[in-house]
Design an enzyme around this catalytic site. Structure first.
Site, PDB file in Angstrom:
ATOM      1  N   ASN A 107      -7.673   8.489  14.266  1.00 42.88           N
ATOM      2  CA  ASN A 107      -7.900   9.103  13.169  1.00 42.88           C
ATOM      3  C   ASN A 107      -7.080   9.933  12.225  1.00 42.88           C
ATOM      4  OD1 ASN A 107     -10.979   8.570  15.267  1.00 42.88           O
ATOM      5  ND2 ASN A 107     -12.158   9.336  12.852  1.00 42.88           N
TER       6      ASN A 107
ATOM      7  N   GLY B 125       0.925  -1.079  -0.102  1.00 42.34           N
ATOM      8  CA  GLY B 125      -0.179   0.040  -0.025  1.00 42.34           C
ATOM      9  C   GLY B 125       1.183   1.313   0.077  1.00 42.34           C
TER      10      GLY B 125
ATOM     11  N   LYS C 228      -9.634  -6.080  11.451  1.00 50.48           N
ATOM     12  CA  LYS C 228      -8.855  -5.452  12.237  1.00 50.48           C
ATOM     13  C   LYS C 228      -7.875  -6.107  12.858  1.00 50.48           C
ATOM     14  CE  LYS C 228      -6.550  -2.481   9.927  1.00 50.48           C
ATOM     15  NZ  LYS C 228      -5.254  -2.411   9.104  1.00 50.48           N
TER      16      LYS C 228
ATOM     17  N   TYR D 222     -15.857  -4.202   9.630  1.00 47.03           N
ATOM     18  CA  TYR D 222     -13.880  -3.715   8.628  1.00 47.03           C
ATOM     19  C   TYR D 222     -13.477  -4.015   9.652  1.00 47.03           C
ATOM     20  CZ  TYR D 222     -10.070  -0.513   8.888  1.00 47.03           C
ATOM     21  OH  TYR D 222      -9.719   0.561   8.921  1.00 47.03           O
TER      22      TYR D 222
ATOM     23  N   ILE E  86      -1.596   6.794   3.400  1.00 48.45           N
ATOM     24  CA  ILE E  86      -0.590   6.433   4.770  1.00 48.45           C
ATOM     25  C   ILE E  86       0.560   6.106   3.905  1.00 48.45           C
ATOM     26  CG2 ILE E  86      -0.148   5.597   6.650  1.00 48.45           C
ATOM     27  CD1 ILE E  86      -3.670   5.556   7.892  1.00 48.45           C
TER      28      ILE E  86
ATOM     29  N   SER F 261      -6.140  -1.091  13.563  1.00 43.15           N
ATOM     30  CA  SER F 261      -6.867   0.398  13.720  1.00 43.15           C
ATOM     31  C   SER F 261      -7.477   0.711  15.496  1.00 43.15           C
ATOM     32  CB  SER F 261      -6.882  -0.036  12.873  1.00 43.15           C
ATOM     33  OG  SER F 261      -8.989   1.009  12.578  1.00 43.15           O
TER      34      SER F 261
END
Length: 335
Positions: free
Chosen positions: A192, A7, A167, A163, A12, A103
């Site tokens: 966040n 990614g 995670k 989601y 990020i 997360s």
């Protein structure tokens, strides 16, 4: 260190790549945005990408709350199957170090204290309460009003949507990999994250991006519930530095260590909308009373462990970050 960044062309991940280069490391970008063949679920492609790599910074994921359970197969495929394929390839290639983009959603609701019963964990909020504008969860034992606080890494996980479940599964997979290979695994539980290159106008964009997009179109940001839900907004450059610190830290072989990664300064979603509106020159936000069943009311981080053990400190203040974010674009630089 030669570091594979899955990614690495994303929001990020691209900042992690920049931070690695700034520290003298060699990042290797692995991202379907750059190359459609770079799918983290492809064992052969991942094996090739791991050649000569010392560590992996795993940022690739499908993010957001999603659409109930309708898109659960896609979330599980991209997040959990992708992580399993990556970890199996790391084991075969003897790559000993992993930093995972975790997360805060694994916690569900944050930390709450009842004046009579101390620390309690409220269950999921009922649709009838939300529709009636009763947004604050009450004590599950007596119904009293609760005081929200900072959640620590030792809080039991309680994922409230698909989601979040994926995670948490990623962390379990990484922990199993670490135990079986004596590898070192760190999960940075992002709060966040916002900042330059943040995607916009997608169903999975963060609330900061959605607010900014509205302002750019001359429409007021639409704030759900009453705008008083508390979050921890942390700048993406600070998150990138946390990733580098985690990669450089002394190893803890055979285990996974989780670190909350937040600013440590809670703000409400209404604060966010007002700050962005002011920086953009209006229009003012509108509080709608709308809600999403998958949302939690308050979740904010205690990042003391990350500060103490890795010497990390957030550098970008909320005010500075909002002024910058209000005017910067989303483009990821060419590499």
């Amino acid at each position: 260190m030669r570091v594979l960044v899955t990614g690495g062309a994303g929001f990020i991940g691209s900042h992690v790549v920049d931070a690695l280069r700034a520290r003298g490391h060699e990042p290797v970008v692995y991202d379907v945005r750059d190359d459609p063949a770079s799918d983290v679920r492809d064992p052969a492609a991942v094996a090739r990408a791991l050649d000569g790599v010392d560590a992996v910074c795993h940022q690739a994921a499908m993010v957001g709350l999603g659409d109930g359970v309708a898109d659960a197969p896609e979330y599980v495929s991209r997040n959990d199957l992708g992580t399993a394929v990556l970890l199996a390839a790391m084991a075969r290639a003897d790559v000993p170090r992993l930093v995972l983009a975790g997360s805060m959603v694994v916690y569900g609701e944050g930390r709450y204290e009842c004046p009579a019963h101390g620390v309690v964990r409220p269950g999921p909020r009922a649709a009838a309460d939300l529709a009636a504008g009763r947004f604050e969860p009450g004590c599950p034992l007596c119904g009293a009003e609760l005081a929200p606080g900072l959640v620590g890494e030792d809080a039991p996980p309680d994922p409230r949507n698909v989601y979040a479940a994926t995670k948490l599964a990623q962390e379990h997979l990484a922990a199993a990999w670490a135990r079986s290979t004596a590898g070192t695994a760190v999960s940075l539980r992002y709060h966040n994250v916002y900042g330059p290159r943040m995607p916009r106008d997608t169903p999975y964009a963060g609330v900061a991006s959605l607010f900014r997009s509205a302002l750019e179109h001359g429409t007021p940001p639409r704030v759900f519930e009453d705008g008083r839900q508390r979050r921890d907004f942390v700048h993406v450059r600070d998150v990138a530095v946390a990733n580098v610190r985690a990669l450089e830290a002394g190893p803890r072989p055979g285990t996974l260590t989780a670190y909350n990664t937040g600013s440590g300064q809670p703000h409400t979603v209404g604060d966010l909308a007002r700050a962005l509106s002011a920086a953009h020159g209006g229009p003012d936000p509108v509080v709608t009373g709308e809600y999403r069943l998958g949302d939690v009311r308050h979740v904010t981080a205690d990042s003391a462990r990350l500060r103490a053990e890795l010497g990390w400190r957030p550098e970008v203040t909320f005010e500075e970050g909002m002024r910058e974010f209000a005017v910067l674009g989303t483009a990821v630089p060419k590499r």
